[in-house]
Motif scaffolding. Structure first.
Motif, PDB file in Angstrom:
ATOM      1  N   ARG A   1      36.530  43.830  36.775  1.00  0.00           N
ATOM      2  CA  ARG A   1      36.229  42.992  37.942  1.00  0.00           C
ATOM      3  C   ARG A   1      37.245  41.868  38.077  1.00  0.00           C
ATOM      4  O   ARG A   1      37.624  41.494  39.191  1.00  0.00           O
ATOM      5  CB  ARG A   1      34.822  42.406  37.799  1.00  0.00           C
TER       6      ARG A   1
ATOM      7  N   ARG B   1      40.419  41.976  37.189  1.00  0.00           N
ATOM      8  CA  ARG B   1      41.640  42.550  37.725  1.00  0.00           C
ATOM      9  C   ARG B   1      41.507  42.839  39.214  1.00  0.00           C
ATOM     10  O   ARG B   1      42.459  42.658  39.982  1.00  0.00           O
ATOM     11  CB  ARG B   1      41.990  43.838  36.981  1.00  0.00           C
ATOM     12  N   GLU B   2      40.320  43.280  39.617  1.00  0.00           N
ATOM     13  CA  GLU B   2      40.095  43.540  41.035  1.00  0.00           C
ATOM     14  C   GLU B   2      40.198  42.258  41.851  1.00  0.00           C
ATOM     15  O   GLU B   2      40.830  42.235  42.912  1.00  0.00           O
ATOM     16  CB  GLU B   2      38.722  44.180  41.235  1.00  0.00           C
ATOM     17  N   ARG B   3      39.591  41.189  41.366  1.00  0.00           N
ATOM     18  CA  ARG B   3      39.660  39.903  42.070  1.00  0.00           C
ATOM     19  C   ARG B   3      41.095  39.371  42.090  1.00  0.00           C
ATOM     20  O   ARG B   3      41.549  38.829  43.097  1.00  0.00           O
ATOM     21  CB  ARG B   3      38.739  38.901  41.397  1.00  0.00           C
TER      22      ARG B   3
ATOM     23  N   PHE C   1      43.786  41.139  42.039  1.00  0.00           N
ATOM     24  CA  PHE C   1      44.535  41.952  42.996  1.00  0.00           C
ATOM     25  C   PHE C   1      44.253  41.497  44.432  1.00  0.00           C
ATOM     26  O   PHE C   1      45.172  41.370  45.260  1.00  0.00           O
ATOM     27  CB  PHE C   1      44.164  43.424  42.826  1.00  0.00           C
ATOM     28  N   LYS C   2      42.971  41.231  44.753  1.00  0.00           N
ATOM     29  CA  LYS C   2      42.622  40.771  46.094  1.00  0.00           C
ATOM     30  C   LYS C   2      43.262  39.429  46.405  1.00  0.00           C
ATOM     31  O   LYS C   2      43.765  39.210  47.512  1.00  0.00           O
ATOM     32  CB  LYS C   2      41.100  40.688  46.229  1.00  0.00           C
ATOM     33  N   ILE C   3      43.249  38.524  45.442  1.00  0.00           N
ATOM     34  CA  ILE C   3      43.855  37.207  45.634  1.00  0.00           C
ATOM     35  C   ILE C   3      45.363  37.345  45.862  1.00  0.00           C
ATOM     36  O   ILE C   3      45.954  36.682  46.724  1.00  0.00           O
ATOM     37  CB  ILE C   3      43.566  36.296  44.425  1.00  0.00           C
ATOM     38  N   THR C   4      45.996  38.240  45.105  1.00  0.00           N
ATOM     39  CA  THR C   4      47.431  38.451  45.255  1.00  0.00           C
ATOM     40  C   THR C   4      47.772  39.001  46.631  1.00  0.00           C
ATOM     41  O   THR C   4      48.702  38.538  47.303  1.00  0.00           O
ATOM     42  CB  THR C   4      47.943  39.404  44.167  1.00  0.00           C
ATOM     43  N   VAL C   5      47.013  40.018  47.070  1.00  0.00           N
ATOM     44  CA  VAL C   5      47.253  40.615  48.387  1.00  0.00           C
ATOM     45  C   VAL C   5      47.037  39.583  49.493  1.00  0.00           C
ATOM     46  O   VAL C   5      47.826  39.478  50.438  1.00  0.00           O
ATOM     47  CB  VAL C   5      46.333  41.834  48.595  1.00  0.00           C
ATOM     48  N   PHE C   6      45.974  38.796  49.370  1.00  0.00           N
ATOM     49  CA  PHE C   6      45.687  37.769  50.373  1.00  0.00           C
ATOM     50  C   PHE C   6      46.796  36.718  50.410  1.00  0.00           C
ATOM     51  O   PHE C   6      47.233  36.289  51.477  1.00  0.00           O
ATOM     52  CB  PHE C   6      44.341  37.110  50.060  1.00  0.00           C
TER      53      PHE C   6
END
Length: 293
Positions: free
Chosen positions: A6, A8-10, A12-17
């Motif tokens: 979880r 790593r998923e968060r 990744f989302k923060i990085t993409v955003f």
């Protein structure tokens, strides 16, 4: 293990955003700057900005951009239908007869034109048309030796045709082969399949191609540098008369040392930006409704 997944998923989302915000920041900065500099000019000039003539360098009045507006509209109305017809028919030729020598030649030329610098097209049209008119007296009665709306429109056709062809060919290839096979199975000819099956399926996509081609034409500057004529003292009398365009006016005025021309350039930039935003909004609405039915 679950908490690490979880995390790593968060991450990744923060990085993409964050990357998305970083990529969009220059775009929003551009829009804000244009509105901050252009809106006061339009509000101060009022309706005169759309119907008046450009100011002189030492004028205290803002004047308007009527010659540029009319010139842009005129050249768009001339070049857009030619570009759409040529782009659509060449795309149909290449998609329906992909192994034909003519199709291979057309596809190669279209893809090659898309990488040609637009300033080179302007210089070529200047050499082929404007210089030719100046050397042959009989042609001066037909085309203005300083450039014209017709000459500028021909340059715009060469610039926009590869983009129009790419849009149309992409949309034509997106039609499922089963649609064509079903039409052939009931005895329809190839042309009937194109007109009655393929075109209706991609009719909204065709509208998208038309609007995107229009945006390409309206924002072009380099292709008009040596072909349009830059006539700003009044409205063009005909398609063989010199004309101006909004991108040309912006290019010339923003490089000048005069403050009043800078303000007019910012106002014209805002007008052009609003045109683009309107076109892209319509494209966004149309794209949402595109379905293969």
């Amino acid at each position: 293990m679950y908490s690490w997944r979880r995390m790593r998923e968060r991450l990744f989302k923060i990085t993409v955003f964050g990357v998305a915000i970083l990529a969009l920041t220059p775009f929003f900065h551009l829009i804000i700057v244009v509105f901050i500099n252009g809106l006061p000019t339009i509000l101060e000039a009022g309706l005169e900005f759309f119907v008046g003539l450009p100011p002189t360098p030492l004028s205290r009045e803002l004047g308007g951009i009527a010659p540029s507006l009319v010139g842009t509209f005129l050249m768009t109305m001339i070049s857009l239908p030619i570009t759409i017809v040529l782009g659509l028919f060449t795309a149909i030729l290449v998609t329906e007869f992909p192994k034909s020598r003519i199709s291979i030649l057309v596809d190669t030329v279209a893809k090659s034109l898309s990488s040609v610098p637009t300033i080179a097209v302007s210089m070529a049209m200047f050499s082929l048309v404007v210089v030719l008119v100046n050397t042959i007296p009989e042609l001066r009665a037909f085309l203005n030796p300083a450039g014209s709306a017709l000459t500028g429109s021909l340059a715009l056709v060469i610039i926009a045709l590869p983009f129009s062809y790419t849009y149309f060919s992409t949309f034509l290839r997106s039609v499922p082969a089963t649609y064509k096979e079903a039409a052939y199975s009931i005895g329809m000819s190839r042309w009937a399949v194109i007109v009655r099956v393929v075109i209706p399926v991609i009719k909204k996509s065709i509208l998208v191609a038309v609007l995107m081609t229009m945006a390409r034409i309206m924002g072009e500057t380099a292709a008009l540098l040596f072909t349009a004529g830059r006539y700003r003292s009044g409205l063009p009398a005909s398609i063989i008369s010199p004309v101006d365009a909004i991108p040309l006016l912006i290019f010339d005025y923003i490089l000048s040392p005069f403050e009043v021309w800078h303000r007019v350039a910012w106002g014209a930039t805002l007008i052009l930006l609003l045109f683009y935003m309107l076109i892209f909004f319509v494209v966004k609405v149309v794209v949402k409704e595109v379905k293969l039915v």
